[in-house]
Design a protein around this motif. Sequence first.
Motif, PDB file in Angstrom:
ATOM      1  N   PHE A 149     -17.830   9.580   3.682  1.00 37.28           N
ATOM      2  CA  PHE A 149     -18.399  10.893   3.340  1.00 37.28           C
ATOM      3  C   PHE A 149     -17.289  11.924   3.240  1.00 37.28           C
ATOM      4  N   ALA A 150     -17.580  12.991   2.524  1.00 44.86           N
ATOM      5  CA  ALA A 150     -16.706  14.150   2.462  1.00 44.86           C
ATOM      6  C   ALA A 150     -17.407  15.321   3.136  1.00 44.86           C
ATOM      7  N   SER A 151     -16.629  16.126   3.832  1.00 45.83           N
ATOM      8  CA  SER A 151     -17.132  17.363   4.432  1.00 45.83           C
ATOM      9  C   SER A 151     -16.107  18.420   4.083  1.00 45.83           C
ATOM     10  N   HIS A 152     -16.457  19.317   3.187  1.00 45.92           N
ATOM     11  CA  HIS A 152     -15.437  20.192   2.605  1.00 45.92           C
ATOM     12  C   HIS A 152     -15.930  21.631   2.523  1.00 45.92           C
ATOM     13  N   ALA A 153     -15.104  22.556   2.984  1.00 40.58           N
ATOM     14  CA  ALA A 153     -15.450  23.980   2.932  1.00 40.58           C
ATOM     15  C   ALA A 153     -14.970  24.571   1.617  1.00 40.58           C
ATOM     16  N   TYR A 154     -15.873  24.786   0.676  1.00 46.54           N
ATOM     17  CA  TYR A 154     -15.551  25.581  -0.510  1.00 46.54           C
ATOM     18  C   TYR A 154     -15.678  27.054  -0.132  1.00 46.54           C
ATOM     19  N   ALA A 155     -15.234  27.929  -1.034  1.00 49.97           N
ATOM     20  CA  ALA A 155     -15.232  29.360  -0.695  1.00 49.97           C
ATOM     21  C   ALA A 155     -16.638  29.857  -0.364  1.00 49.97           C
ATOM     22  N   ASP A 156     -17.627  29.373  -1.095  1.00 50.27           N
ATOM     23  CA  ASP A 156     -18.962  29.961  -0.952  1.00 50.27           C
ATOM     24  C   ASP A 156     -20.017  29.007  -0.399  1.00 50.27           C
ATOM     25  N   ALA A 171      -8.590  14.368 -12.869  1.00 50.95           N
ATOM     26  CA  ALA A 171      -8.786  15.574 -12.053  1.00 50.95           C
ATOM     27  C   ALA A 171     -10.196  15.558 -11.486  1.00 50.95           C
ATOM     28  N   MET A 172     -10.279  15.636 -10.173  1.00 53.72           N
ATOM     29  CA  MET A 172     -11.585  15.584  -9.506  1.00 53.72           C
ATOM     30  C   MET A 172     -11.707  16.792  -8.566  1.00 53.72           C
ATOM     31  N   PRO A 173     -12.917  17.132  -8.148  1.00 54.80           N
ATOM     32  CA  PRO A 173     -13.082  18.276  -7.233  1.00 54.80           C
ATOM     33  C   PRO A 173     -12.348  18.027  -5.907  1.00 54.80           C
ATOM     34  N   PRO A 174     -11.891  19.090  -5.255  1.00 55.63           N
ATOM     35  CA  PRO A 174     -11.128  18.950  -4.001  1.00 55.63           C
ATOM     36  C   PRO A 174     -11.849  18.114  -2.938  1.00 55.63           C
ATOM     37  N   ALA A 175     -13.142  18.239  -2.855  1.00 61.02           N
ATOM     38  CA  ALA A 175     -13.888  17.503  -1.824  1.00 61.02           C
ATOM     39  C   ALA A 175     -13.770  15.998  -1.998  1.00 61.02           C
ATOM     40  N   ASP A 176     -13.533  15.553  -3.241  1.00 64.90           N
ATOM     41  CA  ASP A 176     -13.511  14.116  -3.522  1.00 64.90           C
ATOM     42  C   ASP A 176     -12.218  13.430  -3.083  1.00 64.90           C
ATOM     43  N   GLU A 177     -11.200  14.222  -2.772  1.00 69.38           N
ATOM     44  CA  GLU A 177      -9.881  13.630  -2.480  1.00 69.38           C
ATOM     45  C   GLU A 177      -9.933  12.597  -1.361  1.00 69.38           C
ATOM     46  N   VAL A 178     -10.639  12.931  -0.305  1.00 69.05           N
ATOM     47  CA  VAL A 178     -10.703  12.025   0.847  1.00 69.05           C
ATOM     48  C   VAL A 178     -11.407  10.718   0.463  1.00 69.05           C
ATOM     49  N   ASP A 221      -8.614  19.963  12.625  1.00 73.38           N
ATOM     50  CA  ASP A 221      -7.689  19.093  11.885  1.00 73.38           C
ATOM     51  C   ASP A 221      -7.645  17.670  12.445  1.00 73.38           C
ATOM     52  N   ASP A 222      -8.165  17.476  13.618  1.00 74.30           N
ATOM     53  CA  ASP A 222      -8.142  16.138  14.214  1.00 74.30           C
ATOM     54  C   ASP A 222      -9.434  15.358  13.956  1.00 74.30           C
ATOM     55  N   LEU A 223     -10.312  15.901  13.125  1.00 76.36           N
ATOM     56  CA  LEU A 223     -11.525  15.177  12.736  1.00 76.36           C
ATOM     57  C   LEU A 223     -11.257  14.402  11.443  1.00 76.36           C
ATOM     58  N   GLU A 224     -11.410  13.080  11.484  1.00 70.60           N
ATOM     59  CA  GLU A 224     -11.235  12.263  10.277  1.00 70.60           C
ATOM     60  C   GLU A 224     -12.597  11.722   9.837  1.00 70.60           C
ATOM     61  N   PRO A 225     -13.085  12.131   8.655  1.00 65.98           N
ATOM     62  CA  PRO A 225     -14.354  11.559   8.178  1.00 65.98           C
ATOM     63  C   PRO A 225     -14.217  10.046   8.086  1.00 65.98           C
ATOM     64  N   TYR A 226     -15.189   9.321   8.598  1.00 65.57           N
ATOM     65  CA  TYR A 226     -15.039   7.867   8.679  1.00 65.57           C
ATOM     66  C   TYR A 226     -16.145   7.113   7.927  1.00 65.57           C
ATOM     67  N   ALA A 227     -17.378   7.302   8.313  1.00 68.65           N
ATOM     68  CA  ALA A 227     -18.494   6.568   7.701  1.00 68.65           C
ATOM     69  C   ALA A 227     -19.774   7.340   8.027  1.00 68.65           C
ATOM     70  N   PHE A 228     -20.893   6.849   7.545  1.00 67.46           N
ATOM     71  CA  PHE A 228     -22.140   7.534   7.883  1.00 67.46           C
ATOM     72  C   PHE A 228     -23.276   6.534   7.977  1.00 67.46           C
TER      73      PHE A 228
END
Lengths: 134, 134
Positions: A73-80, A117-124, B66-73
């Motif tokens: 999963f991704a957990s990402h803080a966008y500006a809004d 090029a993908m959205p920042p949240a997708d990087e992980v 910063d020490d939280l690593e997304p892993y699975a769900f």
Amino acid sequence: MANLVLVVAAALIDAQGRILIAQRPVGKRMAGLWEFPGGKVEPGERPDAALIRELKEELDLDVARDDLEPYAFASHAYADFHLLMPLWVIRRWKREPVALEHEALAWVLPGKLKDYAMPPADEVLVKRLMERPQ
Amino acid sequence: MANLVLVVAAALIDAQGRILIAQRPVGKRMAGLWEFPGGKVEPGERPDAALIRELKEELDLDVARDDLEPYAFASHAYADFHLLMPLWVIRRWKREPVALEHEALAWVLPGKLKDYAMPPADEVLVKRLMERPQ
């Protein structure tokens, strides 16, 4: 406090190990970027049901619930808003994907995802798929 | 349609590769079962902030974002609600965990997790941790 937005997404993986990504159309946020297919969970909807619905609406695919494998999963803080995006791996589906809502589709080997090029949240998620596509 | 419940959880992993699990207290749903520490995301709360708050409340731990690593769900349909539970791996924290809200704590090697009775939703996470604790 920013809103929490729950988006479900899929890494469809074909027999050659390629992953399907889709290009966001002009006129939407982050137009032109490539993303994993999926979309927002509607109120009262199960996440897996939402993903199956989105894959039908976006790609005309039929996917069975048993063929969804929770992956990362991704957990990402966008500006809004804050995005929480679980990603399922899917290796089996019916019909061939068609870009009903996207500009284009591409089947890409994990090692080549970084060329898109993908959205920042997708990087992980891209990083994880490159390291171990499972 | 069942409600969607969003619970954030942590796999704290120590230097020996052991994972912290906590036993649910008498009087709560699924009392006596072992679980990953964590809890419900409150309205308007970021998932990562919710996890940091829960680890403080439950275990008296200080964890940095910063020490939280997304892993699975896990995505699991219980009879009366649908649980969506992202799990972060955490390898660094301050203070030692104390069972402020649980019956007991245990540090367990991934291969031994199956010796502890855990909620059905956790099975997919335990399997993943056993196969590749990262």
